[in-house]
Scaffold this motif. Structure first.
Motif, PDB file in Angstrom:
ATOM      1  N   LEU A 111       0.864  -1.318  -0.043  1.00  0.00           N
ATOM      2  CA  LEU A 111       0.110  -0.113   0.299  1.00  0.00           C
ATOM      3  C   LEU A 111       0.878   1.314  -0.029  1.00  0.00           C
ATOM      4  O   LEU A 111       1.792   1.518   0.748  1.00  0.00           O
ATOM      5  CB  LEU A 111      -0.858   0.115   1.172  1.00  0.00           C
ATOM      6  CG  LEU A 111      -1.633   1.491   1.581  1.00  0.00           C
ATOM      7  CD1 LEU A 111      -2.449   1.792   0.418  1.00  0.00           C
ATOM      8  CD2 LEU A 111      -2.205   1.389   2.821  1.00  0.00           C
ATOM      9  N   ARG A 112       0.570   2.068  -0.973  1.00  0.00           N
ATOM     10  CA  ARG A 112       1.185   3.467  -1.009  1.00  0.00           C
ATOM     11  C   ARG A 112       0.262   4.385  -0.943  1.00  0.00           C
ATOM     12  O   ARG A 112      -1.012   4.372  -1.722  1.00  0.00           O
ATOM     13  CB  ARG A 112       2.212   3.444  -2.369  1.00  0.00           C
ATOM     14  CG  ARG A 112       3.230   2.659  -2.429  1.00  0.00           C
ATOM     15  CD  ARG A 112       4.042   2.445  -3.631  1.00  0.00           C
ATOM     16  NE  ARG A 112       5.025   1.576  -3.607  1.00  0.00           N
ATOM     17  CZ  ARG A 112       6.187   1.506  -3.331  1.00  0.00           C
ATOM     18  NH1 ARG A 112       6.558   2.701  -2.627  1.00  0.00           N
ATOM     19  NH2 ARG A 112       7.017   0.575  -3.355  1.00  0.00           N
ATOM     20  N   ALA A 113       0.232   5.458  -0.107  1.00  0.00           N
ATOM     21  CA  ALA A 113      -0.759   6.562  -0.079  1.00  0.00           C
ATOM     22  C   ALA A 113       0.114   8.015   0.139  1.00  0.00           C
ATOM     23  O   ALA A 113       1.065   7.964   0.876  1.00  0.00           O
ATOM     24  CB  ALA A 113      -1.645   6.289   1.379  1.00  0.00           C
ATOM     25  N   LEU A 166     -10.242   1.706   1.887  1.00  0.00           N
ATOM     26  CA  LEU A 166      -9.425   2.885   1.439  1.00  0.00           C
ATOM     27  C   LEU A 166     -10.391   3.799   0.871  1.00  0.00           C
ATOM     28  O   LEU A 166     -10.155   4.893   1.195  1.00  0.00           O
ATOM     29  CB  LEU A 166      -8.154   2.421   0.577  1.00  0.00           C
ATOM     30  CG  LEU A 166      -7.184   1.751   1.499  1.00  0.00           C
ATOM     31  CD1 LEU A 166      -6.012   1.264   0.638  1.00  0.00           C
ATOM     32  CD2 LEU A 166      -6.544   2.466   2.699  1.00  0.00           C
ATOM     33  N   LYS A 170     -10.794   7.695   2.328  1.00  0.00           N
ATOM     34  CA  LYS A 170     -10.015   8.783   1.600  1.00  0.00           C
ATOM     35  C   LYS A 170     -10.266  10.184   2.146  1.00  0.00           C
ATOM     36  O   LYS A 170      -9.551  10.876   2.345  1.00  0.00           O
ATOM     37  CB  LYS A 170     -10.483   8.719   0.001  1.00  0.00           C
ATOM     38  CG  LYS A 170      -9.700   7.608  -0.648  1.00  0.00           C
ATOM     39  CD  LYS A 170      -9.961   7.716  -2.051  1.00  0.00           C
ATOM     40  CE  LYS A 170      -9.715   9.004  -2.766  1.00  0.00           C
ATOM     41  NZ  LYS A 170      -9.707   8.868  -4.348  1.00  0.00           N
ATOM     42  N   VAL A 175      -6.579  11.656   1.924  1.00  0.00           N
ATOM     43  CA  VAL A 175      -5.993  10.983   1.081  1.00  0.00           C
ATOM     44  C   VAL A 175      -5.881  11.315  -0.279  1.00  0.00           C
ATOM     45  O   VAL A 175      -7.058  11.248  -0.867  1.00  0.00           O
ATOM     46  CB  VAL A 175      -5.988   9.321   1.250  1.00  0.00           C
ATOM     47  CG1 VAL A 175      -5.251   8.426   0.198  1.00  0.00           C
ATOM     48  CG2 VAL A 175      -5.883   8.665   2.704  1.00  0.00           C
ATOM     49  N   TYR A 178      -3.743   6.926  -3.513  1.00  0.00           N
ATOM     50  CA  TYR A 178      -3.218   5.588  -3.121  1.00  0.00           C
ATOM     51  C   TYR A 178      -3.125   4.688  -4.068  1.00  0.00           C
ATOM     52  O   TYR A 178      -3.933   4.551  -5.077  1.00  0.00           O
ATOM     53  CB  TYR A 178      -4.142   5.126  -1.860  1.00  0.00           C
ATOM     54  CG  TYR A 178      -5.395   4.634  -2.158  1.00  0.00           C
ATOM     55  CD1 TYR A 178      -5.518   3.056  -2.457  1.00  0.00           C
ATOM     56  CD2 TYR A 178      -6.694   5.657  -2.380  1.00  0.00           C
ATOM     57  CE1 TYR A 178      -6.673   3.004  -2.725  1.00  0.00           C
ATOM     58  CE2 TYR A 178      -7.728   4.839  -2.600  1.00  0.00           C
ATOM     59  CZ  TYR A 178      -7.978   3.619  -3.017  1.00  0.00           C
ATOM     60  OH  TYR A 178      -9.057   2.898  -3.200  1.00  0.00           O
TER      61      TYR A 178
END
Length: 204
Positions: A111-113, A166, A170, A175, A178
């Motif tokens: 996971l990249r956010a 997710l 958000k 966020v 992502y």
């Protein structure tokens, strides 16, 4: 196609490392051999030259030739290999297609956010607390300028469930963007590499 730029009168030992690799690959392909061995074929090449070499090797593979490559570049392995073996201490640890190895040995998700912090740390800390609570066992791999990279455990989690959670989070946690992806081939390789005991220092 391999583009090699040096004078015809120049000895083969004089070109740069990248050109030496291209020259070696070109020589290996001469004569239409049925089996070709390549050792770290794209080491020392710029991205354009590396892609040209990969295209050349891929065409040779598609023509029916058997190509055996040794490489530490997982990007190269994914680009060229239909079957992949990982060795540790001279012993085979696994064998299969890149996708098979990622599915079998790559547990969990990446996971990249990017969190919209506006100079405030509170939003980022709240999102990190949310990930820790929602995905027990998650590991924070990296954090920089509002960007976080997590490894999420795969037990009981599906793609749909992760994305659903997710998407709902958000707006609440600010966020901006992502991505969720399968564990990379490089991470699978590193998980096996950790099995290798550290080298012992040799005495004088």
């Amino acid at each position: 196609m391999l583009i090699i730029s040096f004078s015809p009168s120049c000895p083969s030992s004089a070109p740069s490392g990248g050109n030496k690799r291209k020259l070696s690959t070109g020589i290996a392909l001469l004569g239409e051999p049925t089996v070709i061995f390549l050792d770290e074929p794209s080491t020392g090449m710029d991205p354009v030259a590396r892609r040209l070499l990969w295209d050349t090797v891929a065409r040779a593979r598609e023509s029916g030739k058997a190509i055996v490559i040794t490489s530490h570049s997982m990007e190269e392995c994914e680009a060229l290999c239909t079957r992949l073996a990982i060795m540790v201490q001279g012993q085979f640890k696994c064998l299969g297609s890149p996708q098979h190895l990622k599915s079998k040995f790559g547990s969990g998700y990446s996971l990249r956010a990017k969190v919209r912090s506006d100079g405030q740390q509170e939003a980022l800390q709240e999102f990190k607390a949310f990930v820790d609570l929602t995905f027990p066992g998650s590991i924070l791999e990296d954090e920089h300028q509002g960007m976080v990279h997590y490894h999420l455990p795969g037990d009981g989690l599906s793609w749909a469930k992760v994305f659903g959670i997710l998407e709902k989070a958000k707006e609440k946690y600010g966020v901006d963007d992502y991505s969720v992806s399968q564990i990379s081939l490089e991470q699978v390789f590193l998980s096996f590499a950790h099995l290798q005991p550290p080298a012992e220092d040799e005495g004088p």
